[in-house]
Structures are given as C-alpha cells and as structure tokens.
Design a protein around this motif. Structure first.
Motif, PDB file in Angstrom:
ATOM      1  N   UNK A  53       0.808  -1.230   0.000  1.00 47.03           N
ATOM      2  CA  UNK A  53       0.000   0.000   0.000  1.00 47.03           C
ATOM      3  C   UNK A  53       0.836   1.273   0.000  1.00 47.03           C
ATOM      4  N   UNK A  54       2.023   1.244   0.619  1.00 51.39           N
ATOM      5  CA  UNK A  54       2.886   2.437   0.646  1.00 51.39           C
ATOM      6  C   UNK A  54       3.252   2.895  -0.764  1.00 51.39           C
ATOM      7  N   UNK A  55       3.487   1.957  -1.662  1.00 56.32           N
ATOM      8  CA  UNK A  55       3.845   2.343  -3.036  1.00 56.32           C
ATOM      9  C   UNK A  55       2.634   2.905  -3.783  1.00 56.32           C
ATOM     10  N   UNK A  56       1.440   2.476  -3.405  1.00 59.44           N
ATOM     11  CA  UNK A  56       0.239   3.067  -4.019  1.00 59.44           C
ATOM     12  C   UNK A  56       0.099   4.522  -3.563  1.00 59.44           C
ATOM     13  N   UNK A  57       0.400   4.750  -2.292  1.00 60.78           N
ATOM     14  CA  UNK A  57       0.352   6.106  -1.735  1.00 60.78           C
ATOM     15  C   UNK A  57       1.375   7.005  -2.443  1.00 60.78           C
ATOM     16  N   UNK A  58       2.623   6.530  -2.519  1.00 59.99           N
ATOM     17  CA  UNK A  58       3.675   7.337  -3.168  1.00 59.99           C
ATOM     18  C   UNK A  58       3.340   7.564  -4.644  1.00 59.99           C
ATOM     19  N   UNK A  59       2.781   6.535  -5.298  1.00 61.93           N
ATOM     20  CA  UNK A  59       2.433   6.654  -6.720  1.00 61.93           C
ATOM     21  C   UNK A  59       1.325   7.680  -6.938  1.00 61.93           C
ATOM     22  N   UNK A  60       0.339   7.700  -6.043  1.00 55.20           N
ATOM     23  CA  UNK A  60      -0.780   8.639  -6.199  1.00 55.20           C
ATOM     24  C   UNK A  60      -0.289  10.089  -6.074  1.00 55.20           C
ATOM     25  N   UNK A  61       0.600  10.336  -5.107  1.00 54.86           N
ATOM     26  CA  UNK A  61       1.147  11.691  -4.954  1.00 54.86           C
ATOM     27  C   UNK A  61       1.986  12.074  -6.174  1.00 54.86           C
ATOM     28  N   UNK A  62       2.784  11.109  -6.643  1.00 58.99           N
ATOM     29  CA  UNK A  62       3.635  11.367  -7.812  1.00 58.99           C
ATOM     30  C   UNK A  62       2.772  11.721  -9.026  1.00 58.99           C
ATOM     31  N   UNK A  63       1.632  11.078  -9.121  1.00 58.51           N
ATOM     32  CA  UNK A  63       0.744  11.356 -10.256  1.00 58.51           C
ATOM     33  C   UNK A  63       0.271  12.818 -10.237  1.00 58.51           C
ATOM     34  N   UNK A  64      -0.112  13.283  -9.067  1.00 51.41           N
ATOM     35  CA  UNK A  64      -0.539  14.690  -8.966  1.00 51.41           C
ATOM     36  C   UNK A  64       0.594  15.634  -9.368  1.00 51.41           C
ATOM     37  N   UNK A  65       1.812  15.275  -8.947  1.00 49.29           N
ATOM     38  CA  UNK A  65       2.973  16.107  -9.298  1.00 49.29           C
ATOM     39  C   UNK A  65       3.161  16.110 -10.815  1.00 49.29           C
ATOM     40  N   UNK A  66       3.100  14.937 -11.433  1.00 49.90           N
ATOM     41  CA  UNK A  66       3.327  14.852 -12.887  1.00 49.90           C
ATOM     42  C   UNK A  66       2.236  15.592 -13.665  1.00 49.90           C
ATOM     43  N   UNK A  67       1.049  15.666 -13.075  1.00 41.17           N
ATOM     44  CA  UNK A  67      -0.043  16.388 -13.735  1.00 41.17           C
ATOM     45  C   UNK A  67       0.067  17.897 -13.531  1.00 41.17           C
ATOM     46  N   UNK A  68       1.066  18.306 -12.761  1.00 41.33           N
ATOM     47  CA  UNK A  68       1.275  19.740 -12.525  1.00 41.33           C
ATOM     48  C   UNK A  68       0.283  20.307 -11.530  1.00 41.33           C
ATOM     49  N   UNK A  69      -0.274  19.440 -10.651  1.00 37.55           N
ATOM     50  CA  UNK A  69      -1.323  19.908  -9.741  1.00 37.55           C
ATOM     51  C   UNK A  69      -0.853  20.012  -8.290  1.00 37.55           C
ATOM     52  N   UNK A  70       0.456  19.817  -8.093  1.00 38.27           N
ATOM     53  CA  UNK A  70       0.981  19.933  -6.721  1.00 38.27           C
ATOM     54  C   UNK A  70       2.317  20.674  -6.774  1.00 38.27           C
ATOM     55  N   UNK A  71       2.283  21.954  -7.178  1.00 39.34           N
ATOM     56  CA  UNK A  71       3.541  22.673  -7.409  1.00 39.34           C
ATOM     57  C   UNK A  71       4.432  22.783  -6.166  1.00 39.34           C
TER      58      UNK A  71
END
Ligand SMILES: C[S@@+](CC[C@H](N)C(=O)[O-])C[C@H]1O[C@@H](n2cnc3c(N)ncnc32)[C@H](O)[C@@H]1O
Length: 361
Positions: A53-71
């Motif tokens: 589950x930890x990698x799902x958490x890290x992946x979800x945050x990374x996705x927001x970053x890649x989408x430019x939504x967590x500057x």
C-alpha cells in the motif's frame, strides 16, 4: 498494521530512492497518529503486505505532481525538474494531502501497484535465448524455435518487446542493433548460452487483472507515477519503452492469469516454443489464483512434446538463506526436456543482473 507496511516499503527503497523512503517514513508516522494519511488510506487497513500500500500512496502523490497539480511538492521531485529537500518534504506534502484527500483516496484504493519495469526485459531476453536453445537441443533441431510469448500480469505490456531492444554489454550489442531503445543491462557472470542469435517472437500476448492502455495519456501517466521520483534515468527509460510500445502495439487482455492461461494453453502449438513469463506478479496474486495457475501449467506441461515444447520463465523475489533478505531470481522450467534451472540473480528492476546457472529444485 498499515503503518508497519509503509515502514517495510520505506526500507525496501531506502538505498535507491531517499525521496520515497523519507515520504513513507513520515507518512507511517502520520498514519500511526491518525493524521490525513489515515483518511487517504481509509479502507486499506487490512491490505496484505505483498500488495504494498505504501507504493500506491507514493504513486498517487507522484501522479498529482506529474499532472502539474501539486507545485509546492513538485519542487522536491526530480522527475518534475525539482530537487529533494528531505527536511521540508513532508511539510510540503501535507497541504497536498489535505487539498486532494478524496482524489488520492480514490487513486490508492482503486489501483494496484503497477511498476511495469522495462529493465526486466534484459533478464527476459537472456532467459528466452536460453529456453529456445535448450528446446532445440532436446528436439534435435539445428535452428532454435520461434517463440510464442505469453505474459501473465503484463500491466501495460512493456516487456512484450524483448527482441526489439538493443542490449549493450561488454562491447557487444545483443538484440535489435537498430533499436531506438538501448539498455545497458550491466550483466556479470557467465552467459548461459550464446545471446547473439536472432530471437524470433512470432506471437505475443499478455493479460492483467488491471491492464493499462499505454496508447493513452492516462495509461502513460499511470505507469510513470509508479517510478520512484528521484530515479530520473529509470523514468526516462520508461518513457522510451512507452514510445516503443506506440510503434509496436501489443494489447493486454483484461483477465486473471489462470483463466487466461487455460485458454491460451488449451492447444499445444507445433514448431513453436511456448513461453509463459511473469515478473513481480506472484506476490500480488491471490492464493487461489496461484494454486489454479500451477495446476493449469502442470496440465499443459504434461501435454508438451519435443516439437511443441513449453517453458515457464519467471523473475520474482525469493527469500534467501539470510532471514528477511530477498533476491530476484530468474528461473526456467522446460517441458518435456525436464530442465529446471536458476539462471541468475538480480535486483527488482532487472538491471544489474548476474548470470549464474544452477539447478532449481
Ligand atoms: C508490479 S506489477 C508488474 C508488471 C510487469 N509484470 C512487470 O514486471 O513490469 C504486477 C502486475 O500484476 C498484475 N496482477 C496481479 N495479480 C494478478 C492476477 N491474478 N492475474 C493477472 N494479473 C495480476 C497487477 O495488476 C499488476 O499489473
């Protein structure tokens, strides 16, 4: 306990990804105190360790970053041009977790870890070379067999093109010399067979319970989000593999491994070596799927002939003699030849890899 699973995952990436390690340690602490991470992970409290589950958490945050939504967080993420500052990382993650709690929750609960790692094509390439060579010896053929490659748990199918990659090792280029996708497989040890032969993959197919369509932007983003964000070289490797997949599409069917394999293996194919391949799937499969998969393979193995041989090639973590230590092993079984070999060992992402053939019992 979920916080413990986050700490387990943090230990596994400690050496290779200080960013993910630090994020997961802080998130574990936040989980234990019932902070916002607990709301993001609600419903995952009873997840099995293997589902990470930890990698799902890290992946979800990374996705927001890649989408430019967590500057505010992006400034720590090298895949978004940032530089990690581990002292302020968690403080910058918290506002993102609060602002996007529901969306992150939906991401972590609706997906499984999908690290579709093209570096694993390097051990796969060598394993296929070995399998087709040994099957030809068994069948008394001068030429090696063409291959039908069946991948279980293929994710986006990025490892369904091992013959379309150039592998540069010790001054020699193996595989497709003209490929835009060049890997330095960092091989050591003694190659089990001559890898300069032309691999002929006449059919390729894959299945996954959650297939990723890499022809879409969403699919590309999904796979990209599971790369540890401070591993820029790996991230770029994935982008090259995604580009190659665009040029040479191979669909991945939505199905569980056993039901799909039963269908694919229903009839032995003559003059072709059928290879069933899976990498880093076993820990995610349910015990029932594993048992059924074994039974289906045993049934197909009993029907294999010298002219319609069957191989099982796997790259999975296995416990070593040292307590709590895992290593990734490339294992090959071949029927009806009765071959059962461990071809070598490597790391989770397939590179580097050490060839060292031993019996596998
Ligand atoms: C960590 S990923 C590895 C992907 C790919 N094999 C690789 O090495 O790059 C694990 C994959 O296994 C799939 N999976 C898990 N259990 C499965 C099952 N019972 N049948 C088919 N796919 C499964 C998941 O959906 C996920 O895409």
């Amino acid at each position: 306990m979920l916080a413990e699973l986050f700490l387990d995952a943090s230990r596994a990436c400690h050496v290779h990804s200080p960013l993910t390690h630090s994020l997961l340690v802080s998130a574990a602490d936040d989980l234990a105190r019932g902070g916002v991470t607990a709301r993001v992970m609600a419903g995952a409290e009873c997840d099995r360790q293997g589902t990470v589950p930890g990698l799902r958490f890290a992946g979800a945050l990374h996705r927001l970053v890649l989408e430019g939504r967590a500057p505010t967080l992006a400034k720590h993420y090298p895949t978004a041009g940032g530089r990690p500052d581990l002292d302020t990382l968690w403080d910058d993650a918290l506002p993102v977790l609060h602002e996007h709690t529901d969306e992150l929750h939906a991401l972590v609960t609706s997906t499984v870890v999908q690290t579709n790692e093209p570096g694993r094509s390097a051990p796969l390439f060598g394993g296929l070379q070995t399998a087709t060579h040994l099957a030809a010896i068994e069948a008394d053929r001068r030429a090696t067999f063409p291959i039908r490659l069946l991948e279980v748990g293929a994710s986006g199918g990025l490892n369904l093109r091992p013959h379309r990659i150039a592998y540069r090792a010790d001054g020699v280029t193996y595989g497709d010399r003209h490929s835009p996708f060049v890997l330095d497989p960092r091989w050591t040890g003694r190659l089990p067979v001559d890898f300069t032969h032309n691999l002929r993959l006449v059919r390729r197919a894959g299945c996954d319970v959650n297939p990723v369509d890499v022809s879409t932007e969403d699919g590309r983003l999904h796979l990209s989000s599971f790369v540890w964000a401070d591993q820029v070289a790996r991230f770029e490797r994935l982008q090259t593999a995604l580009d190659l997949a665009r040029l040479d599409p191979v669909p991945v069917q939505r199905a569980t491994g056993p039901e799909w394999l039963a269908d694919q293996l229903a009839r032995p194919e003559r003059d072709v070596l059928t290879v069933v391949w899976h990498s880093v799937v076993w820990q995610y499969a349910s015990p029932a799927d594993r048992a059924m998969g074994r039974a289906i393979l045993a049934d197909a193995a009993a029907r294999a002939t010298r002219m319609a041989p069957l191989a099982l090639l796997v790259y999975e973590p296995r416990r070593t003699h040292m307590a709590d230590k895992y290593e990734f092993q490339l294992l090959l079984k071949l029927w009806p030849a009765g071959v059962s070999l461990r071809l070598g060992t490597g790391v989770g992402h397939g590179i580097p890899f050490s060839w060292d053939t031993q019996p596998w019992s």
